[in-house]
Design a protein around this motif. Structure first.
Motif, PDB file in Angstrom:
ATOM      1  N   ASP A  25       0.819  -1.221   0.000  1.00  0.00           N
ATOM      2  CA  ASP A  25       0.000   0.000   0.000  1.00  0.00           C
ATOM      3  C   ASP A  25       0.848   1.264   0.000  1.00  0.00           C
ATOM      4  N   TYR A  26       2.176   1.094  -0.030  1.00  0.00           N
ATOM      5  CA  TYR A  26       3.004   2.306  -0.093  1.00  0.00           C
ATOM      6  C   TYR A  26       2.974   2.909  -1.496  1.00  0.00           C
ATOM      7  N   ILE A  27       2.499   2.104  -2.472  1.00  0.00           N
ATOM      8  CA  ILE A  27       2.173   2.665  -3.791  1.00  0.00           C
ATOM      9  C   ILE A  27       0.638   2.638  -3.837  1.00  0.00           C
ATOM     10  N   ILE A  61       4.203  -5.818 -12.583  1.00  0.00           N
ATOM     11  CA  ILE A  61       5.332  -6.722 -12.257  1.00  0.00           C
ATOM     12  C   ILE A  61       6.396  -6.011 -11.409  1.00  0.00           C
ATOM     13  N   GLN A  62       6.320  -4.685 -11.317  1.00  0.00           N
ATOM     14  CA  GLN A  62       7.245  -3.929 -10.453  1.00  0.00           C
ATOM     15  C   GLN A  62       8.703  -4.380 -10.616  1.00  0.00           C
ATOM     16  N   SER A  63       9.313  -4.871  -9.530  1.00  0.00           N
ATOM     17  CA  SER A  63      10.762  -5.131  -9.579  1.00  0.00           C
ATOM     18  C   SER A  63      11.177  -6.292 -10.472  1.00  0.00           C
ATOM     19  N   SER A  65      10.741  -6.328 -13.409  1.00  0.00           N
ATOM     20  CA  SER A  65      11.251  -5.632 -14.598  1.00  0.00           C
ATOM     21  C   SER A  65      12.759  -5.373 -14.502  1.00  0.00           C
ATOM     22  N   LYS A  66      13.307  -5.447 -13.285  1.00  0.00           N
ATOM     23  CA  LYS A  66      14.743  -5.161 -13.112  1.00  0.00           C
ATOM     24  C   LYS A  66      15.606  -6.199 -13.848  1.00  0.00           C
ATOM     25  N   VAL A  67      15.061  -7.391 -14.051  1.00  0.00           N
ATOM     26  CA  VAL A  67      15.809  -8.410 -14.813  1.00  0.00           C
ATOM     27  C   VAL A  67      15.914  -7.971 -16.281  1.00  0.00           C
ATOM     28  N   ILE A 112      18.218  -4.360  -6.249  1.00  0.00           N
ATOM     29  CA  ILE A 112      17.603  -3.486  -5.251  1.00  0.00           C
ATOM     30  C   ILE A 112      17.293  -2.171  -5.966  1.00  0.00           C
ATOM     31  N   ASN A 113      16.463  -1.341  -5.347  1.00  0.00           N
ATOM     32  CA  ASN A 113      16.041  -0.122  -6.048  1.00  0.00           C
ATOM     33  C   ASN A 113      17.210   0.744  -6.498  1.00  0.00           C
ATOM     34  N   ALA A 114      18.215   0.905  -5.602  1.00  0.00           N
ATOM     35  CA  ALA A 114      19.350   1.771  -5.957  1.00  0.00           C
ATOM     36  C   ALA A 114      20.041   1.248  -7.216  1.00  0.00           C
ATOM     37  N   SER A 156       1.159   7.152  -9.464  1.00  0.00           N
ATOM     38  CA  SER A 156       0.874   6.913  -8.054  1.00  0.00           C
ATOM     39  C   SER A 156       2.184   6.686  -7.297  1.00  0.00           C
ATOM     40  N   GLU A 157       3.103   5.963  -7.907  1.00  0.00           N
ATOM     41  CA  GLU A 157       4.381   5.718  -7.227  1.00  0.00           C
ATOM     42  C   GLU A 157       5.200   7.016  -7.120  1.00  0.00           C
ATOM     43  N   ARG A 158       5.141   7.795  -8.196  1.00  0.00           N
ATOM     44  CA  ARG A 158       5.895   9.055  -8.159  1.00  0.00           C
ATOM     45  C   ARG A 158       5.392   9.944  -7.002  1.00  0.00           C
ATOM     46  N   ARG A 163      11.433   7.828  -0.933  1.00  0.00           N
ATOM     47  CA  ARG A 163      12.561   6.928  -0.697  1.00  0.00           C
ATOM     48  C   ARG A 163      13.460   6.821  -1.944  1.00  0.00           C
ATOM     49  N   ASN A 164      12.806   6.580  -3.085  1.00  0.00           N
ATOM     50  CA  ASN A 164      13.596   6.447  -4.317  1.00  0.00           C
ATOM     51  C   ASN A 164      14.282   7.767  -4.663  1.00  0.00           C
ATOM     52  N   ALA A 165      13.601   8.865  -4.347  1.00  0.00           N
ATOM     53  CA  ALA A 165      14.216  10.180  -4.598  1.00  0.00           C
ATOM     54  C   ALA A 165      15.456  10.340  -3.719  1.00  0.00           C
ATOM     55  N   LEU A 187      11.748   7.421 -15.640  1.00  0.00           N
ATOM     56  CA  LEU A 187      11.967   6.174 -16.384  1.00  0.00           C
ATOM     57  C   LEU A 187      11.771   4.972 -15.456  1.00  0.00           C
ATOM     58  N   TYR A 188      12.349   5.046 -14.257  1.00  0.00           N
ATOM     59  CA  TYR A 188      12.255   3.933 -13.296  1.00  0.00           C
ATOM     60  C   TYR A 188      10.794   3.629 -12.938  1.00  0.00           C
ATOM     61  N   TYR A 189      10.020   4.667 -12.591  1.00  0.00           N
ATOM     62  CA  TYR A 189       8.622   4.434 -12.194  1.00  0.00           C
ATOM     63  C   TYR A 189       7.817   3.870 -13.365  1.00  0.00           C
ATOM     64  N   VAL A 191       8.938   2.057 -15.886  1.00  0.00           N
ATOM     65  CA  VAL A 191       9.307   0.660 -16.146  1.00  0.00           C
ATOM     66  C   VAL A 191       8.697  -0.263 -15.084  1.00  0.00           C
ATOM     67  N   CYS A 192       8.711   0.174 -13.807  1.00  0.00           N
ATOM     68  CA  CYS A 192       8.125  -0.656 -12.740  1.00  0.00           C
ATOM     69  C   CYS A 192       6.633  -0.892 -12.969  1.00  0.00           C
ATOM     70  N   SER A 193       5.978   0.003 -13.691  1.00  0.00           N
ATOM     71  CA  SER A 193       4.507  -0.091 -13.830  1.00  0.00           C
ATOM     72  C   SER A 193       4.073  -1.051 -14.941  1.00  0.00           C
ATOM     73  N   SER A 256      11.323 -11.284  -7.641  1.00  0.00           N
ATOM     74  CA  SER A 256       9.989 -10.929  -7.154  1.00  0.00           C
ATOM     75  C   SER A 256       9.719  -9.451  -7.374  1.00  0.00           C
ATOM     76  N   GLY A 257       8.460  -9.072  -7.179  1.00  0.00           N
ATOM     77  CA  GLY A 257       8.066  -7.665  -7.242  1.00  0.00           C
ATOM     78  C   GLY A 257       6.998  -7.417  -6.201  1.00  0.00           C
ATOM     79  N   VAL A 258       6.872  -6.165  -5.751  1.00  0.00           N
ATOM     80  CA  VAL A 258       5.890  -5.878  -4.698  1.00  0.00           C
ATOM     81  C   VAL A 258       4.444  -5.940  -5.195  1.00  0.00           C
ATOM     82  N   GLY A 259       4.263  -6.120  -6.497  1.00  0.00           N
ATOM     83  CA  GLY A 259       2.917  -6.368  -7.033  1.00  0.00           C
ATOM     84  C   GLY A 259       2.471  -7.792  -6.727  1.00  0.00           C
TER      85      GLY A 259
HETATM   86  N1  GLU Z   1       8.558   0.312  -7.822  1.00  0.00           N
HETATM   87  C1  GLU Z   1       8.837  -0.316  -6.570  1.00  0.00           C
HETATM   88  C2  GLU Z   1       9.670   0.595  -5.688  1.00  0.00           C
HETATM   89  O1  GLU Z   1      10.525   1.283  -6.171  1.00  0.00           O
HETATM   90  C3  GLU Z   1       9.533  -1.590  -6.865  1.00  0.00           C
HETATM   91  C4  GLU Z   1       9.791  -2.362  -5.599  1.00  0.00           C
HETATM   92  C5  GLU Z   1       9.718  -3.807  -5.809  1.00  0.00           C
HETATM   93  O2  GLU Z   1       8.916  -4.382  -6.532  1.00  0.00           O
HETATM   94  O3  GLU Z   1      10.557  -4.414  -5.150  1.00  0.00           O
HETATM   95  O4  GLU Z   1       9.519   0.668  -4.507  1.00  0.00           O
END
Ligand code: GLU
Length: 304
Positions: A25-27, A61-63, A65-67, A112-114, A156-158, A163-165, A187-189, A191-193, A256-259
């Motif tokens: 629920d943080y997004i 799929i959120q994170s 997508s990092k793959v 990780i996000n960073a 919504s995430e933006r 934290r990401n900022a 770009l990050y937000y 792609v996560c969406s 995994s992703g937080v979705g």
């Molecule tokens: N967009 C999410 C965030 O930056 C991705 C986190 C995740 O799925 O681990 O917090």
């Protein structure tokens, strides 16, 4: 192995289990997802598809997508990418800032996000239209031209992305972000969406099960060695600070992703994607992890 039968069996078993966890629920936009959704698709390396539940419904799929973004940046930079991000598990939450200061703005790993923000910065530097380029890459990997970003989720995430900022500004202060932070965050937000179904996700991950053939998607090439390294990173870092637990319980490289999605691969055997939006405090789908543990236990087959 009759994967179809095994999946149906575990699906029935899991549906009876009272689902623990809560939706992210943080997004804000992710908190409105139906918590009862549950889907699974397994695709064998011969291309046989086995599904159950809500496997054809798209989700954020959120994170995971990092793959995909790592694959593109690794293809473009080769080993130079490791000057910008490490390959070690962080042992800290996915959005933690503490290590970044000790380690002078170099993230522990690209999952990780960073680390993913650095990867987005690389793609921003290297590509004139990175959003379209990434979308085209994922569509091709998953074999579906209608996959898209969900701009409502990105927005919504933006709106809550403090934290990401903080992470990106910290890295910029150490010179590990080269482009304007607002552009890289955007770009990050975005792609996560991106939204895929379990079946589309399993199709995309099928490419990572093939460790005997070089990979070429939309001109992005990865050698077998690079694919194996992406698998190694998924195993060590793919489930945030629960990666050890996932290796211990499941024994497959995964992300995994937080979705509530988890995609995993059993090299040379199958790819699998699960989705249940209820996540634990580490950010991983509770039912998804349980499902995959049952899968590798019943089939008596993991990478170990
Ligand atoms: N967009 C999410 C965030 O930056 C991705 C986190 C995740 O799925 O681990 O917090």
């Amino acid at each position: 192995m009759d994967y179809g039968k095994v999946i149906k069996e575990i699906y029935a078993e899991i549906s009876d289990v009272k689902k623990e966890g809560k939706v992210a629920d943080y997004i804000p936009e992710l908190s409105v997802v139906d918590p009862d959704k549950f889907g699974i698709t397994l695709i064998t390396s011969e291309g046989r598809i086995h599904s159950a539940g809500d496997s054809d419904e798209r989700f954020s799929i959120q994170s995971i997508s990092k793959v995909f973004t790592l694959s593109m940046a690794f293809s473009l930079l080769g080993d130079k990418i490791w000057d910008r991000t490490g390959v070690e598990p962080s042992g800290s939450p996915f959005n933690s800032i503490v290590q970044l200061e000790y380690e002078k703005g170099k993230p522990r790993n690209p999952f990780i996000n960073a680390g993913a923000l650095v990867v987005c910065d690389i793609l921003f530097s290297k590509r004139a239209d990175p959003k379209n380029e990434i979308l085209g890459f994922v569509r091709k990997l998953a074999g579906c031209g209608s996959i898209n970003y969900n701009m409502k989720v990105a927005e919504s995430e933006r709106s809550a992305g403090y934290r990401n900022a903080a992470l990106i500004n910290m890295m910029r202060s150490y010179g590990n972000i080269k482009n304007p932070v607002e552009k890289v965050l955007d770009l990050y937000y975005t792609v996560c969406s991106i939204e895929l179904t379990c079946t589309e996700l399993a199709k995309a991950f099928l490419h990572y099960t093939n460790i005997r053939k070089d990979f070429d998607i939309c001109g992005y090439t990865l050698t077998r060695s690079q694919i194996r390294r992406i698998n190694a990173l998924m195993l060590c870092c793919g489930l945030y600070d629960e990666s050890g637990e996932f290796a211990f319980e499941v024994g497959l490289p995964g992300k995994s992703g937080v979705g509530g999605g988890i995609a995993a691969v059993n090299p040379d055997h199958y790819s699998v994607a699960v989705w249940s939006p209820l996540i634990n405090e580490k950010g991983n789908s509770v039912a998804g992890m349980k499902f995959l543990e049952r899968l590798t236990t019943i089939t008596d087959d993991s990478i170990f």
